[in-house]
Scaffold this active site. Structure first.
Site, PDB file in Angstrom:
ATOM      1  CE1 TYR A  30       7.432  48.340  54.234  1.00 31.98           C
ATOM      2  CE2 TYR A  30       8.926  48.394  52.370  1.00 31.98           C
ATOM      3  CZ  TYR A  30       8.241  47.683  53.328  1.00 31.98           C
ATOM      4  OH  TYR A  30       8.353  46.320  53.376  1.00 31.98           O
ATOM      5  NE  ARG A  49       2.048  47.261  48.009  1.00 33.53           N
ATOM      6  CZ  ARG A  49       2.946  46.360  47.574  1.00 33.53           C
ATOM      7  NH1 ARG A  49       2.619  45.083  47.470  1.00 33.53           N
ATOM      8  NH2 ARG A  49       4.158  46.731  47.227  1.00 33.53           N
ATOM      9  NE  ARG A  97       9.230  55.750  72.668  1.00 37.65           N
ATOM     10  CZ  ARG A  97       8.370  55.101  73.475  1.00 37.65           C
ATOM     11  NH1 ARG A  97       7.839  55.725  74.515  1.00 37.65           N
ATOM     12  NH2 ARG A  97       8.026  53.852  73.214  1.00 37.65           N
ATOM     13  CG  HIS A  99       2.467  54.758  72.929  1.00 35.93           C
ATOM     14  ND1 HIS A  99       3.556  55.069  73.721  1.00 35.93           N
ATOM     15  CD2 HIS A  99       2.610  53.461  72.602  1.00 35.93           C
ATOM     16  CE1 HIS A  99       4.320  53.993  73.861  1.00 35.93           C
ATOM     17  NE2 HIS A  99       3.775  53.002  73.192  1.00 35.93           N
ATOM     18  CE  LYS A 143       6.161  47.259  50.183  1.00 40.44           C
ATOM     19  NZ  LYS A 143       6.814  46.071  50.707  1.00 40.44           N
ATOM     20  CD  GLU A 175       3.465  37.914  53.186  1.00 44.93           C
ATOM     21  OE1 GLU A 175       3.589  38.381  52.038  1.00 44.93           O
ATOM     22  OE2 GLU A 175       3.065  38.601  54.150  1.00 44.93           O
ATOM     23  CG  LEU A 199       2.436  43.402  50.895  1.00 45.75           C
ATOM     24  CD1 LEU A 199       2.011  44.484  51.871  1.00 45.75           C
ATOM     25  CD2 LEU A 199       3.803  43.710  50.333  1.00 45.75           C
TER      26      LEU A 199
HETATM   27  N1  PMP Z   1       5.316  40.029  51.114  1.00 50.02           N
HETATM   28  C1  PMP Z   1       6.104  40.805  51.872  1.00 50.02           C
HETATM   29  C2  PMP Z   1       6.119  40.594  53.350  1.00 50.02           C
HETATM   30  C3  PMP Z   1       6.917  41.801  51.284  1.00 50.02           C
HETATM   31  O1  PMP Z   1       7.695  42.593  52.038  1.00 50.02           O
HETATM   32  C4  PMP Z   1       6.907  41.933  49.870  1.00 50.02           C
HETATM   33  C5  PMP Z   1       7.807  42.944  49.196  1.00 50.02           C
HETATM   34  N2  PMP Z   1       7.184  44.176  49.083  1.00 50.02           N
HETATM   35  C6  PMP Z   1       6.069  41.101  49.114  1.00 50.02           C
HETATM   36  C7  PMP Z   1       5.287  40.160  49.770  1.00 50.02           C
HETATM   37  C8  PMP Z   1       6.006  41.191  47.618  1.00 50.02           C
HETATM   38  O2  PMP Z   1       5.281  42.329  47.205  1.00 50.02           O
HETATM   39  P1  PMP Z   1       5.599  43.045  45.834  1.00 50.02           P
HETATM   40  O3  PMP Z   1       5.416  42.036  44.760  1.00 50.02           O
HETATM   41  O4  PMP Z   1       4.570  44.131  45.755  1.00 50.02           O
HETATM   42  O5  PMP Z   1       6.982  43.554  45.917  1.00 50.02           O
END
Ligand code: PMP
Length: 276
Positions: A30, A49, A97, A99, A143, A175, A199
């Site tokens: 997403y 991305r 369903r 895997h 993501k 993060e 991310l």
């Molecule tokens: N880390 C995580 C786990 C996130 O879900 C997000 C939000 N997308 C971010 C960092 C920040 O990424 P972005 O600046 O691309 O929104």
């Protein structure tokens, strides 16, 4: 108006199959985009991305980048969004369903807009956070829809009466639940390197670019919770939170306990990247 599968329709007319692998397995990817002044912010970076996430989990995007961009811009336009967000996801498709990747399932795309506004109150005041163990998998750079650890972490913060978690692996800060994390110590900006453990945030990249342009020293290197306790300033970055100061962690103030000067400078510069 929403986009689902192969066309535009109203939410009430949208029928999602229980066989969608997003529903069974979180088997999808997403993106969340920001819309400022009716325009999609950093669209190219988000599209790249998305392509990387999809290709690494071996989902073939059902449309070309150009086609997806056209769909998103039609959603923004037709829904009259001036300030808001776009959510889009692509799942591996619908199949009973099991895997293994289904042989003949078609990836399914869902996209819609919101008119969620910028969180100006917390951008101004800053937020409080707690540290929390990062129990996610080892491909946090993708993501994907598997957000249960993020959901659990965010709820833990709210249950503690604070707004966010600072995730750490054995004491090393990674993060946050839906944003990247940065700290300032002795005028140097520190953030975790963009590897498999975080991310690669679009906002993170913009902010690092702005910091370098301001001649602020940037160190993309891991730091610990202990080092964070000594920080002068801290903030999170993300598409929806922009640059939000973090002023208390685990009940203790960061620096003066107020948003710091480098944070404020970066906030101002960040606002200039989308101002008309
Ligand atoms: N880390 C995580 C786990 C996130 O879900 C997000 C939000 N997308 C971010 C960092 C920040 O990424 P972005 O600046 O691309 O929104």
């Amino acid at each position: 108006m929403y986009f689902y599968k192969d066309g535009f329709l109203e939410k009430k007319d949208l029928h999602i199959s229980p066989d969608d692998r997003g529903y069974y397995f979180g088997d999808g990817v997403y993106e969340v985009f920001r819309v400022y002044n009716g325009r999609i912010y950093e669209q190219e970076a988000h599209m790249q991305r998305l392509q990387k996430s999809a290709s690494e989990v071996r989902i073939a995007l059902p449309y070309s980048s150009q086609e997806i961009e056209n769909i998103l811009s039609k959603l923004v336009h037709e829904n009259g969004i001036v300030e808001g967000t776009i959510y889009m996801q692509i799942t591996r498709g619908e199949a009973p369903r099991a895997h293994p990747f289904p042989k003949d399932a078609q990836p399914v795309m869902l996209a819609y807009c919101t008119d969620v506004k910028r969180p100006t109150a917390t951008i101004q005041s800053g937020i409080h956070a707690i540290s929390f163990e990062d129990i996610r998998w080892l491909r946090c750079d993708l993501k994907t829809l598997n957000l249960l650890p993020n959901v659990m972490a965010k709820q833990a913060a709210l249950d503690h009466g604070v707004q966010e978690v600072i995730l750490h692996r054995s004491g090393t800060v990674t993060e946050c639940s839906a944003s990247n994390f940065m700290m300032v110590k002795d005028h140097i900006l520190y953030t975790h390197p963009a590897n498999n453990l975080i991310l690669h945030g679009i906002t993170r990249a913009v902010v690092l670019r702005l910091a370098r342009a301001l001649q602020i020293d940037v160190k993309e290197e891991p730091f610990t919770l202990q080092q964070l306790q000594q920080a002068d300033e801290a903030f999170i970055t993300g598409t929806t939170v922009e640059v939000t100061p973090v002023i208390h962690i685990d009940g203790k103030p960061i620096g003066s306990g107020e948003p710091g000067p480098i944070t404020r400078k970066l906030q101002n510069e960040f606002e200039r990247t989308f101002a008309v």
